[in-house]
Motif scaffolding. Structure first.
Motif, PDB file in Angstrom:
ATOM      1  N   ALA A   7       0.839  -1.212   0.000  1.00 51.48           N
ATOM      2  CA  ALA A   7       0.000   0.000   0.000  1.00 51.48           C
ATOM      3  C   ALA A   7       0.872   1.258   0.000  1.00 51.48           C
ATOM      4  O   ALA A   7       1.918   1.286   0.642  1.00 51.48           O
ATOM      5  CB  ALA A   7      -0.903   0.003   1.236  1.00 51.48           C
TER       6      ALA A   7
ATOM      7  N   ILE B 122      -1.182   6.462   3.038  1.00 52.41           N
ATOM      8  CA  ILE B 122      -2.500   6.268   3.633  1.00 52.41           C
ATOM      9  C   ILE B 122      -2.837   7.542   4.398  1.00 52.41           C
ATOM     10  O   ILE B 122      -1.972   8.120   5.048  1.00 52.41           O
ATOM     11  CB  ILE B 122      -2.466   5.043   4.595  1.00 52.41           C
ATOM     12  CG1 ILE B 122      -2.217   3.755   3.797  1.00 52.41           C
ATOM     13  CG2 ILE B 122      -3.759   4.936   5.404  1.00 52.41           C
ATOM     14  CD1 ILE B 122      -1.983   2.527   4.647  1.00 52.41           C
TER      15      ILE B 122
ATOM     16  N   PHE C  67       0.180   9.275   6.258  1.00 48.96           N
ATOM     17  CA  PHE C  67       1.094   8.202   6.666  1.00 48.96           C
ATOM     18  C   PHE C  67       1.805   7.616   5.444  1.00 48.96           C
ATOM     19  O   PHE C  67       1.198   6.910   4.635  1.00 48.96           O
ATOM     20  CB  PHE C  67       0.295   7.115   7.404  1.00 48.96           C
ATOM     21  CG  PHE C  67       1.098   5.893   7.766  1.00 48.96           C
ATOM     22  CD1 PHE C  67       2.344   6.015   8.373  1.00 48.96           C
ATOM     23  CD2 PHE C  67       0.624   4.623   7.507  1.00 48.96           C
ATOM     24  CE1 PHE C  67       3.093   4.886   8.700  1.00 48.96           C
ATOM     25  CE2 PHE C  67       1.348   3.485   7.837  1.00 48.96           C
ATOM     26  CZ  PHE C  67       2.583   3.622   8.438  1.00 48.96           C
TER      27      PHE C  67
ATOM     28  N   CYS D   4       6.960  -6.430   8.714  1.00 51.37           N
ATOM     29  CA  CYS D   4       5.565  -5.966   8.747  1.00 51.37           C
ATOM     30  C   CYS D   4       4.943  -6.189  10.125  1.00 51.37           C
ATOM     31  O   CYS D   4       4.115  -5.419  10.588  1.00 51.37           O
ATOM     32  CB  CYS D   4       4.713  -6.702   7.719  1.00 51.37           C
ATOM     33  SG  CYS D   4       5.435  -6.773   6.072  1.00 51.37           S
TER      34      CYS D   4
ATOM     35  N   CYS E  40       4.142  -3.737  13.002  1.00 54.99           N
ATOM     36  CA  CYS E  40       2.871  -2.996  13.035  1.00 54.99           C
ATOM     37  C   CYS E  40       1.665  -3.899  12.831  1.00 54.99           C
ATOM     38  O   CYS E  40       0.622  -3.700  13.415  1.00 54.99           O
ATOM     39  CB  CYS E  40       2.879  -1.908  11.978  1.00 54.99           C
ATOM     40  SG  CYS E  40       4.182  -0.688  12.233  1.00 54.99           S
ATOM     41  N   HIS E  41       1.816  -4.892  11.938  1.00 59.60           N
ATOM     42  CA  HIS E  41       0.710  -5.803  11.629  1.00 59.60           C
ATOM     43  C   HIS E  41       0.910  -7.128  12.360  1.00 59.60           C
ATOM     44  O   HIS E  41       1.407  -8.088  11.776  1.00 59.60           O
ATOM     45  CB  HIS E  41       0.655  -6.070  10.120  1.00 59.60           C
ATOM     46  CG  HIS E  41       0.379  -4.869   9.281  1.00 59.60           C
ATOM     47  ND1 HIS E  41      -0.890  -4.380   9.064  1.00 59.60           N
ATOM     48  CD2 HIS E  41       1.198  -4.030   8.594  1.00 59.60           C
ATOM     49  CE1 HIS E  41      -0.829  -3.313   8.273  1.00 59.60           C
ATOM     50  NE2 HIS E  41       0.424  -3.073   7.971  1.00 59.60           N
TER      51      HIS E  41
ATOM     52  N   PHE F 185      -6.996   0.110  15.780  1.00 61.35           N
ATOM     53  CA  PHE F 185      -6.147   1.272  15.535  1.00 61.35           C
ATOM     54  C   PHE F 185      -6.963   2.544  15.700  1.00 61.35           C
ATOM     55  O   PHE F 185      -8.043   2.676  15.149  1.00 61.35           O
ATOM     56  CB  PHE F 185      -5.515   1.231  14.142  1.00 61.35           C
ATOM     57  CG  PHE F 185      -4.426   2.261  13.964  1.00 61.35           C
ATOM     58  CD1 PHE F 185      -3.106   1.941  14.249  1.00 61.35           C
ATOM     59  CD2 PHE F 185      -4.723   3.550  13.557  1.00 61.35           C
ATOM     60  CE1 PHE F 185      -2.102   2.890  14.117  1.00 61.35           C
ATOM     61  CE2 PHE F 185      -3.720   4.511  13.420  1.00 61.35           C
ATOM     62  CZ  PHE F 185      -2.406   4.181  13.698  1.00 61.35           C
TER      63      PHE F 185
HETATM   64  C1  HEM Z   1      -2.253  -0.725   6.161  1.00 60.97           C
HETATM   65  C2  HEM Z   1       0.572  -4.203   4.258  1.00 60.97           C
HETATM   66  C3  HEM Z   1       4.295  -2.674   6.972  1.00 60.97           C
HETATM   67  C4  HEM Z   1       1.309   0.378   9.280  1.00 60.97           C
HETATM   68  C5  HEM Z   1      -1.792  -1.757   5.359  1.00 60.97           C
HETATM   69  C6  HEM Z   1      -2.575  -2.433   4.354  1.00 60.97           C
HETATM   70  C7  HEM Z   1      -1.790  -3.411   3.830  1.00 60.97           C
HETATM   71  C8  HEM Z   1      -0.504  -3.363   4.493  1.00 60.97           C
HETATM   72  C9  HEM Z   1      -2.166  -4.402   2.733  1.00 60.97           C
HETATM   73  C10 HEM Z   1      -4.004  -2.073   3.966  1.00 60.97           C
HETATM   74  C11 HEM Z   1      -3.923  -0.939   2.986  1.00 60.97           C
HETATM   75  C12 HEM Z   1      -5.213  -0.244   2.708  1.00 60.97           C
HETATM   76  O1  HEM Z   1      -6.184  -0.422   3.444  1.00 60.97           O
HETATM   77  O2  HEM Z   1      -5.206   0.532   1.733  1.00 60.97           O
HETATM   78  C13 HEM Z   1       1.821  -4.096   4.833  1.00 60.97           C
HETATM   79  C14 HEM Z   1       2.980  -4.952   4.506  1.00 60.97           C
HETATM   80  C15 HEM Z   1       4.024  -4.502   5.268  1.00 60.97           C
HETATM   81  C16 HEM Z   1       3.536  -3.383   6.073  1.00 60.97           C
HETATM   82  C17 HEM Z   1       2.952  -6.102   3.520  1.00 60.97           C
HETATM   83  C18 HEM Z   1       5.458  -4.970   5.276  1.00 60.97           C
HETATM   84  C19 HEM Z   1       6.169  -5.034   4.107  1.00 60.97           C
HETATM   85  C20 HEM Z   1       3.815  -1.711   7.857  1.00 60.97           C
HETATM   86  C21 HEM Z   1       4.593  -1.058   8.887  1.00 60.97           C
HETATM   87  C22 HEM Z   1       3.738  -0.191   9.525  1.00 60.97           C
HETATM   88  C23 HEM Z   1       2.433  -0.307   8.896  1.00 60.97           C
HETATM   89  C24 HEM Z   1       6.044  -1.345   9.182  1.00 60.97           C
HETATM   90  C25 HEM Z   1       4.006   0.751  10.699  1.00 60.97           C
HETATM   91  C26 HEM Z   1       5.130   1.513  10.722  1.00 60.97           C
HETATM   92  C27 HEM Z   1       0.091   0.345   8.639  1.00 60.97           C
HETATM   93  C28 HEM Z   1      -1.065   1.140   9.057  1.00 60.97           C
HETATM   94  C29 HEM Z   1      -2.090   0.820   8.145  1.00 60.97           C
HETATM   95  C30 HEM Z   1      -1.550  -0.151   7.197  1.00 60.97           C
HETATM   96  C31 HEM Z   1      -1.140   2.101  10.246  1.00 60.97           C
HETATM   97  C32 HEM Z   1      -3.525   1.352   8.177  1.00 60.97           C
HETATM   98  C33 HEM Z   1      -4.292   0.408   9.089  1.00 60.97           C
HETATM   99  C34 HEM Z   1      -5.776   0.665   9.202  1.00 60.97           C
HETATM  100  O3  HEM Z   1      -6.315   1.462   8.435  1.00 60.97           O
HETATM  101  O4  HEM Z   1      -6.376   0.010  10.073  1.00 60.97           O
HETATM  102  N1  HEM Z   1      -0.533  -2.335   5.429  1.00 60.97           N
HETATM  103  N2  HEM Z   1       2.212  -3.170   5.768  1.00 60.97           N
HETATM  104  N3  HEM Z   1       2.520  -1.233   7.881  1.00 60.97           N
HETATM  105  N4  HEM Z   1      -0.220  -0.398   7.531  1.00 60.97           N
HETATM  106 FE1  HEM Z   1       0.992  -1.754   6.637  1.00 60.97          FE
END
Ligand code: HEM
Ligand code: HEM
Ligand code: HEM
Length: 71
Positions: A1, A4, A15, A27, A30-31, A41
Motif C-alpha cells: 500500500a 495512507i 502516513f 511488517c 505494526c501488523h 487502531f
Molecule cells: C495498512 C501491508 C508494513 C502500518 C496496510 C494495508 C496493507 C498493508 C495491505 C491495507 C492498505 C489499505 O487499506 O489501503 C503491509 C505490509 C508490510 C507493512 C505487507 C510490510 C512489508 C507496515 C509497517 C507499519 C504499517 C512497518 C508501521 C510503521 C500500517 C497502518 C495501516 C496499514 C497504520 C492502516 C491500518 C488501518 O487502516 O487500520 N498495510 N504493511 N505497515 N499499515 Fe501496513
C-alpha cells in the motif's frame, strides 16, 4: 500500500506507508495479525507505539501534534 490518510477532526494525518515498509521491513512490527486493517487502531494507538511512541523511541519521525495533524 502507498500513502495512507488517517482521518482526524483536528487535521488528517498523512502516513507514508511505503517509506515505513523500507525502514521497518518486518511488517509484524505494526501488523501483528498480518497485513491489512489494524484492529483497534485509533487515537490511543497512534499516540502510543502505533506512531508517536515509535518515533520517540527511534528518535526519528514526527512527535509534535502539528507535524502529524495538518489542516
Ligand atoms: C495498512 C501491508 C508494513 C502500518 C496496510 C494495508 C496493507 C498493508 C495491505 C491495507 C492498505 C489499505 O487499506 O489501503 C503491509 C505490509 C508490510 C507493512 C505487507 C510490510 C512489508 C507496515 C509497517 C507499519 C504499517 C512497518 C508501521 C510503521 C500500517 C497502518 C495501516 C496499514 C497504520 C492502516 C491500518 C488501518 O487502516 O487500520 N498495510 N504493511 N505497515 N499499515 Fe501496513
Ligand atoms: C488522532 C490530538 C499528536 C497521529 C487524534 C485525535 C486527536 C488528536 C484529538 C482524534 C481525532 C478524531 O477523533 O477525529 C493530538 C494532539 C497531539 C497529537 C493534541 C499532540 C499532543 C500526534 C502525533 C501523531 C498523531 C505526533 C503522529 C506521530 C494521530 C493519528 C490519529 C490521531 C494517526 C488518528 C487515529 C485514527 O486512525 O483514528 N490526535 N494528536 N497525533 N492522531 Fe493525534
Ligand atoms: C518517519 C508518520 C508509525 C518509524 C515518519 C514521517 C511521518 C511518519 C510523516 C516522516 C517521513 C518523511 O520525513 O518523509 C507516521 C504515522 C504513523 C507512523 C502517521 C502511524 C500510522 C511509525 C512506527 C514506526 C515509525 C510504528 C516504528 C516502528 C519511523 C521512522 C521514520 C519515520 C524510523 C524516519 C524514516 C526516514 O527518515 O526515512 N513517520 N509514522 N513510524 N517513522 Fe513514522
Amino acid at each position: 500500500a502507498d500513502d495512507i490518510v488517517l482521518k482526524a477532526k483536528n487535521g488528517d494525518v498523512k502516513f507514508p506507508h511505503k517509506a515505513h515498509q523500507k525502514v521497518i521491513p518486518d511488517c509484524k512490527k505494526c501488523h501483528e495479525k498480518g497485513p491489512g486493517k489494524i484492529e483497534g487502531f485509533g487515537k490511543e494507538m497512534a499516540h502510543g507505539k502505533g506512531c508517536k511512541g515509535c518515533h520517540e523511541e527511534m528518535k526519528q519521525g514526527p512527535t509534535k501534534c502539528g507535524e502529524c495533524h495538518k489542516k
